[in-house]
Design a protein around this motif. Structure first.
Motif, PDB file in Angstrom:
ATOM      1  N   VAL A 269     -17.383 -25.343  -4.056  1.00  0.00           N
ATOM      2  CA  VAL A 269     -16.015 -24.837  -4.193  1.00  0.00           C
ATOM      3  C   VAL A 269     -15.221 -25.651  -5.207  1.00  0.00           C
ATOM      4  N   ASN A 270     -15.371 -26.972  -5.160  1.00  0.00           N
ATOM      5  CA  ASN A 270     -14.626 -27.817  -6.099  1.00  0.00           C
ATOM      6  C   ASN A 270     -15.435 -28.226  -7.322  1.00  0.00           C
ATOM      7  N   ALA A 271     -16.749 -28.006  -7.283  1.00  0.00           N
ATOM      8  CA  ALA A 271     -17.583 -28.340  -8.443  1.00  0.00           C
ATOM      9  C   ALA A 271     -17.599 -27.221  -9.466  1.00  0.00           C
ATOM     10  N   ILE A 272     -17.308 -25.998  -9.039  1.00  0.00           N
ATOM     11  CA  ILE A 272     -17.388 -24.825  -9.916  1.00  0.00           C
ATOM     12  C   ILE A 272     -16.519 -24.988 -11.153  1.00  0.00           C
ATOM     13  N   ARG A 273     -15.310 -25.508 -10.960  1.00  0.00           N
ATOM     14  CA  ARG A 273     -14.392 -25.591 -12.106  1.00  0.00           C
ATOM     15  C   ARG A 273     -14.844 -26.619 -13.147  1.00  0.00           C
ATOM     16  N   GLN A 274     -15.814 -27.468 -12.791  1.00  0.00           N
ATOM     17  CA  GLN A 274     -16.314 -28.472 -13.730  1.00  0.00           C
ATOM     18  C   GLN A 274     -17.548 -27.988 -14.492  1.00  0.00           C
ATOM     19  N   GLU A 275     -18.006 -26.761 -14.205  1.00  0.00           N
ATOM     20  CA  GLU A 275     -19.213 -26.243 -14.837  1.00  0.00           C
ATOM     21  C   GLU A 275     -18.889 -25.583 -16.168  1.00  0.00           C
TER      22      GLU A 275
ATOM     23  N   THR B 146     -20.881 -24.043 -18.062  1.00  0.00           N
ATOM     24  CA  THR B 146     -21.622 -22.794 -18.255  1.00  0.00           C
ATOM     25  C   THR B 146     -20.935 -21.596 -17.608  1.00  0.00           C
ATOM     26  N   LEU B 147     -19.881 -21.848 -16.844  1.00  0.00           N
ATOM     27  CA  LEU B 147     -19.212 -20.766 -16.117  1.00  0.00           C
ATOM     28  C   LEU B 147     -17.876 -20.444 -16.780  1.00  0.00           C
TER      29      LEU B 147
ATOM     30  N   TYR C 292     -16.012 -17.788 -16.087  1.00  0.00           N
ATOM     31  CA  TYR C 292     -15.089 -17.168 -15.135  1.00  0.00           C
ATOM     32  C   TYR C 292     -15.231 -17.828 -13.758  1.00  0.00           C
ATOM     33  N   PRO C 293     -14.602 -18.978 -13.525  1.00  0.00           N
ATOM     34  CA  PRO C 293     -14.770 -19.665 -12.229  1.00  0.00           C
ATOM     35  C   PRO C 293     -13.975 -19.049 -11.078  1.00  0.00           C
ATOM     36  N   LEU C 294     -12.843 -18.404 -11.377  1.00  0.00           N
ATOM     37  CA  LEU C 294     -11.959 -17.919 -10.313  1.00  0.00           C
ATOM     38  C   LEU C 294     -12.632 -16.932  -9.355  1.00  0.00           C
ATOM     39  N   PRO C 295     -13.333 -15.887  -9.831  1.00  0.00           N
ATOM     40  CA  PRO C 295     -13.956 -14.943  -8.888  1.00  0.00           C
ATOM     41  C   PRO C 295     -14.955 -15.615  -7.958  1.00  0.00           C
ATOM     42  N   LEU C 296     -15.804 -16.500  -8.504  1.00  0.00           N
ATOM     43  CA  LEU C 296     -16.831 -17.146  -7.687  1.00  0.00           C
ATOM     44  C   LEU C 296     -16.210 -18.116  -6.686  1.00  0.00           C
ATOM     45  N   LYS C 297     -15.229 -18.898  -7.121  1.00  0.00           N
ATOM     46  CA  LYS C 297     -14.610 -19.862  -6.210  1.00  0.00           C
ATOM     47  C   LYS C 297     -13.919 -19.148  -5.041  1.00  0.00           C
ATOM     48  N   THR C 298     -13.165 -18.095  -5.340  1.00  0.00           N
ATOM     49  CA  THR C 298     -12.450 -17.365  -4.286  1.00  0.00           C
ATOM     50  C   THR C 298     -13.419 -16.665  -3.341  1.00  0.00           C
ATOM     51  N   ALA C 299     -14.460 -16.045  -3.913  1.00  0.00           N
ATOM     52  CA  ALA C 299     -15.448 -15.354  -3.083  1.00  0.00           C
ATOM     53  C   ALA C 299     -16.214 -16.344  -2.217  1.00  0.00           C
ATOM     54  N   LEU C 300     -16.494 -17.534  -2.748  1.00  0.00           N
ATOM     55  CA  LEU C 300     -17.214 -18.548  -1.974  1.00  0.00           C
ATOM     56  C   LEU C 300     -16.360 -19.059  -0.813  1.00  0.00           C
ATOM     57  N   ILE C 301     -15.072 -19.249  -1.049  1.00  0.00           N
ATOM     58  CA  ILE C 301     -14.157 -19.644   0.036  1.00  0.00           C
ATOM     59  C   ILE C 301     -14.104 -18.544   1.095  1.00  0.00           C
ATOM     60  N   THR C 302     -14.072 -17.280   0.652  1.00  0.00           N
ATOM     61  CA  THR C 302     -14.080 -16.149   1.588  1.00  0.00           C
ATOM     62  C   THR C 302     -15.323 -16.176   2.454  1.00  0.00           C
TER      63      THR C 302
END
Length: 551
Positions: free
Chosen positions: A55-61, A63-64, A66-76
């Motif tokens: 959840v918090n590592a995604i924004r540091q990638e 290669t990604l 578009y981090p927002l969709p994945l981070k929000t969906a993962l929290i869901t």
């Protein structure tokens, strides 16, 4: 394994987001989104600690894109699993969230979300059909997410359950940087009290700080590697012990480390890793298709003609929840209203046949109601009314079914509706108001198999006696056409199902086949029409319909 699953998730997310934005001629929006929903939920289920780190590592990638969709969906997915949402429902909720937010970008200067109107409209065109009602439900409030401090809309009583989840998880996704509670607090304060129990389950796990958090002091760097309900697993540099377990952190984490850094620490303490692998967001999962082993052993003992009551009592006592339920039911059931204090006394009060039926019914109901889906309460209400009616009818007429046995047979007949994927995402039960006595005509759904086939298979897996399975197999016939040796027993089950469907789901006149079946049941059972009014009065408190999409 964990690292490769995380890498695959990033790659699939990048491809899916790009495809949803580009909207090529071959794009299937629902299929793309649902595929991502399934992958995200499975990742969170199989690798819960890694999901919390991600959840918090995604924004540091890098290669990604578009981090927002994945981070929000993962929290869901994480919070949905923790809240015991049904799998199929959660996959749709997660997939729809990912799809919607693929059209959004977050503007840090104004702290607002912005949707690309062209992309959003293109996505909306492909989410028609009854199975995607949940998706349209979320897309309907996309404008709400563009408002500053949009979490305030959680107070709106008109919000549906999935809309509450979208606003909630979108807010947390944007504002969760160090402390989960800081992001959660506005959601908690703005949400109606009916959601309090849902949010409360998140306080101890995932909890305030998630794996991947790091802080430093004079002893070195402290990295949070594992999180359980009560303890943090901490790795400290220059410490001989790879992981030390603490009930709290000595100071607030300064940042979250990269996934690769966490994974290097994750593999250092094999014992700690094994300890947390069994720790899942949703706790223990119990398949409906198979009963608890303890109940199965008890059922097998009860079917033995040379049964030992003492050993049976010991077996039941080893299952506290079932033992208490049995004592409570026996105390209510005995005519003299004598207090029942022991399991052996309860068994003697009930009789061995009824004990087995009662315990199996208790276990079955628990398993059917494990996970939330919108129609869950409607399905449970239909089962509850049918079971109560079957019990009352069986008590009135002489047959080979006890009150408990009749309730159990009709419960097995209706149990398959709790497992049909199609029902997990519909806002209303697609009831078919014809042949109300037949379980196979219950739903307007396309299926190659009859409900009774599922019910019979389930009863077999639960080691039900031959008579129960034989009664179930009569569905599809008129009550008067049932096997002569089972005609009374089948009439009891058919009449209970017919009346519950009529009173709960069929406000108008019954069709001709239902009227004919009602007359046949009354004739077979030797009951007068006045008895129907007595039954309706007896179950009157249960004759209500839950609101769709509400807790």
């Amino acid at each position: 394994m964990v690292e490769s699953a995380y890498t695959a998730l990033l790659q699939q997310s990048q491809r899916a987001s790009a495809a949803l934005i580009r909207q090529g001629s071959l794009l299937n929006v629902a299929k793309t989104g649902l595929t991502m929903g399934k992958q995200i939920v499975e990742f969170a289920r199989h690798y819960p600690q890694a999901a919390l780190v991600a959840v918090n590592a995604i924004r540091q990638e890098s290669t990604l894109t578009y981090p927002l969709p994945l981070k929000t969906a993962l929290i869901t997915a994480i919070l949905g699993l923790r809240s015991q949402l049904n799998d199929h429902y959660l996959q749709h909720l997660t997939g729809a969230t990912f799809t919607l937010l693929s059209a959004a970008t977050y503007h840090r200067d104004t702290q607002t979300l912005h949707f690309d109107t062209t992309v959003l409209q293109g996505l909306k065109k492909q989410i028609a059909g009854p199975q995607l009602a949940l998706w349209r439900n979320l897309f309907a409030i996309s404008r709400v997410l563009t408002r500053p401090r949009f979490f305030r809309y959680l107070q709106n009583p008109g919000l549906t359950y999935p809309q509450w989840w979208l606003i909630n998880c979108s807010h947390i996704s944007i504002h969760f940087t160090f402390n989960f509670f800081d992001a959660l607090r506005p959601v908690l304060l703005a949400s109606p009290t009916v959601y309090e129990s849902v949010i409360r389950s998140w306080l101890d796990f995932p909890g305030e700080y998630w794996p991947g958090a790091q802080y430093a002091d004079d002893k070195g760097k402290h990295s949070l590697v594992f999180k359980t309900q009560s303890h943090y697993g901490i790795n400290t540099t220059n410490n001989e012990q790879p992981i030390s377990w603490q009930s709290s952190l000595s100071q607030r984490p300064a940042h979250y480390i990269r996934f690769t850094q966490w994974y290097a620490l994750y593999g250092e303490d094999e014992e700690a890793k094994q300890q947390v692998q069994a720790f899942k967001f949703e706790g223990r999962r119990f398949p409906v298709s198979h009963p608890p082993a303890a109940i199965l052993n008890i059922v097998d003992m009860l079917q033995n003609s040379d049964i030992n009551i003492g050993k049976l009592s010991e077996k039941v006592q080893q299952e506290p929840a079932f033992a208490e339920a049995l004592k409570h039911s026996a105390a209510l059931d005995n005519r003299l209203k004598i207090p029942v204090k022991g399991v052996k006394q309860a068994i003697m009060t009930y009789g061995t046949d009824r004990v087995g039926d009662m315990l199996v019914l208790e276990a079955l109901i628990q398993r059917l109601n494990q996970h939330y889906f919108p129609l869950g309460r409607s399905c449970h209400n239909l089962l509850s009314v049918s079971a109560n009616l079957a019990s009352l009818i069986a008590a009135k007429v002489e047959s080979r079914l006890s009150s408990q046995g009749a309730a159990l047979v009709v419960s097995f007949a209706l149990a398959p509706i709790f497992s049909l994927p199609a029902l997990k995402v519909l806002p209303r039960l697609p009831h078919k108001p014809v042949a109300l006595h037949d379980i196979n005509t219950l739903l307007h759904l396309k299926s190659s198999e009859r409900l009774v086939d599922y019910a019979t298979e389930l009863a077999t897996n639960w080691h039900q006696p031959a008579i129960h399975r034989a009664i179930l197999q009569q569905f599809g016939r008129e009550p008067a056409q049932a096997s002569p040796g089972l005609r009374k027993e089948f009439a009891i089950v058919s009449l209970s199902l017919l009346l519950s469907r009529k009173w709960l789901l069929t406000p108008g006149q019954m069709d001709a086949s239902s009227i004919a079946a009602l007359r046949q049941c009354l004739q077979i059972l030797g009951l007068k029409p006045d008895f129907i009014s007595e039954l309706q009065t007896s179950v009157g408190a249960l004759l209500w319909s839950p609101l769709p999409y509400r807790l």
